[in-house]
Motif scaffolding. Structure first.
Motif, PDB file in Angstrom:
ATOM      1  N   ILE A   1     -17.215 -45.225  23.151  1.00 12.95           N
ATOM      2  CA  ILE A   1     -16.457 -44.165  22.493  1.00 12.95           C
ATOM      3  C   ILE A   1     -17.445 -43.325  21.698  1.00 12.95           C
ATOM      4  O   ILE A   1     -18.094 -43.827  20.777  1.00 12.95           O
ATOM      5  N   LEU A   2     -17.558 -42.064  22.031  1.00 13.29           N
ATOM      6  CA  LEU A   2     -18.625 -41.222  21.491  1.00 13.29           C
ATOM      7  C   LEU A   2     -18.222 -40.408  20.266  1.00 13.29           C
ATOM      8  O   LEU A   2     -18.979 -39.538  19.815  1.00 13.29           O
ATOM      9  N   TRP A   3     -17.049 -40.707  19.721  1.00  8.50           N
ATOM     10  CA  TRP A   3     -16.600 -40.110  18.468  1.00  8.50           C
ATOM     11  C   TRP A   3     -15.991 -41.216  17.607  1.00  8.50           C
ATOM     12  O   TRP A   3     -15.656 -42.295  18.111  1.00  8.50           O
ATOM     13  N   SER A   4     -15.855 -40.945  16.321  1.00  7.67           N
ATOM     14  CA  SER A   4     -15.326 -41.947  15.391  1.00  7.67           C
ATOM     15  C   SER A   4     -14.186 -41.379  14.565  1.00  7.67           C
ATOM     16  O   SER A   4     -14.111 -40.167  14.326  1.00  7.67           O
ATOM     17  N   LEU A   5     -13.306 -42.284  14.125  1.00  9.93           N
ATOM     18  CA  LEU A   5     -12.220 -41.946  13.216  1.00  9.93           C
ATOM     19  C   LEU A   5     -12.304 -42.850  11.989  1.00  9.93           C
ATOM     20  O   LEU A   5     -12.867 -43.945  12.060  1.00  9.93           O
TER      21      LEU A   5
END
Length: 231
Positions: A107-111
């Motif tokens: 997963i190349l984005w974070s939350l």
């Protein structure tokens, strides 16, 4: 290769307003003497102790954010790799050098829920990551991909759909919340007897076992060896 991978990532920058800590995806860390193996964990944590890391990324140029895993030498910014857990498991299970192995997150984005609380990546970010990896894998053509965690496995399955399949290995994510309780039930000496490859690696790579939970790392490596059919 870095330039081509960055070009692929530029095509997948999130639109303004999309929920994510940063808009840019990032390229995997590929060592110069790459052995063809790629290890994928799940996602970067940008909350809690990692807030400073996020603030640093925010201060960088977009180009530097694409190449964020190259900024700090041996410490790439992927926790289970940097703390030695995945490195130890990879070397024990496949008898390859971690220093010659590529690594990234699936997963190349974070939350995050707040500065103190990480949040599991959304289904939308998973789908978006699969599209990026479809392009990146077409460029890289790895011989073997190791997916650590259900999220990584899901992204990989979509990215490789209808494409030539490299060898794939699926491991559980080396989560401390899972490993710590389980590792308290095992005896290291017994594990070493059953998994001599792990015992041998423990003598060679003491530095990877000296931080965090040594027993958890040993247990995870034993499970990895068993999955590889090399007990």
């Amino acid at each position: 290769m870095i330039e081509k991978m960055v070009e692929a990532c530029i095509l997948h920058v999130l639109e303004l307003g999309t929920p994510a800590t940063l808009r840019e995806p990032y390229i995997p860390y590929i060592p110069k003497n790459w052995n063809g193996v790629l290890v994928l964990a799940e996602a970067q944590n940008h909350a809690g102790a990692n807030v400073k890391y996020l603030k640093r990324l925010e201060s960088l140029t977009a180009q530097q954010r694409y190449e964020r895993l190259y900024l700090d030498g041996d410490r790439v910014g992927i926790q289970p790799w940097d703390d030695g857990t995945l490195k130890f498991a990879v070397e024990a299970a496949f008898r390859i050098a971690a220093s010659e192995t590529a690594v990234s997150n699936a997963i190349l984005w974070s939350l995050r829920k707040s500065e103190l609380a990480n949040e599991r990546p959304s289904r939308e970010l998973g789908k978006a990551s699969s599209l990026v990896w479809k392009d990146l894998l077409a460029l890289l053509k790895p011989s073997h991909v190791i997916a650590a965690g259900a999220e990584a496995r899901g992204v990989l399955e979509i990215a490789l759909k209808d494409r030539p399949q490299p060898k794939r290995t699926h491991w559980a994510l080396p989560s401390p919340r899972v490993l710590l309780p389980l590792s308290s039930m095992v005896n290291e000496a017994d594990l070493f007897m059953r998994f001599p490859a792990v015992a041998k690696m423990a003598k060679r790579r003491e530095e990877w076992l000296n931080t965090g939970s040594q027993r958890s790392k040993i247990l995870y490596a034993c499970l990895a060896v068993s999955t590889a059919g090399d007990a």
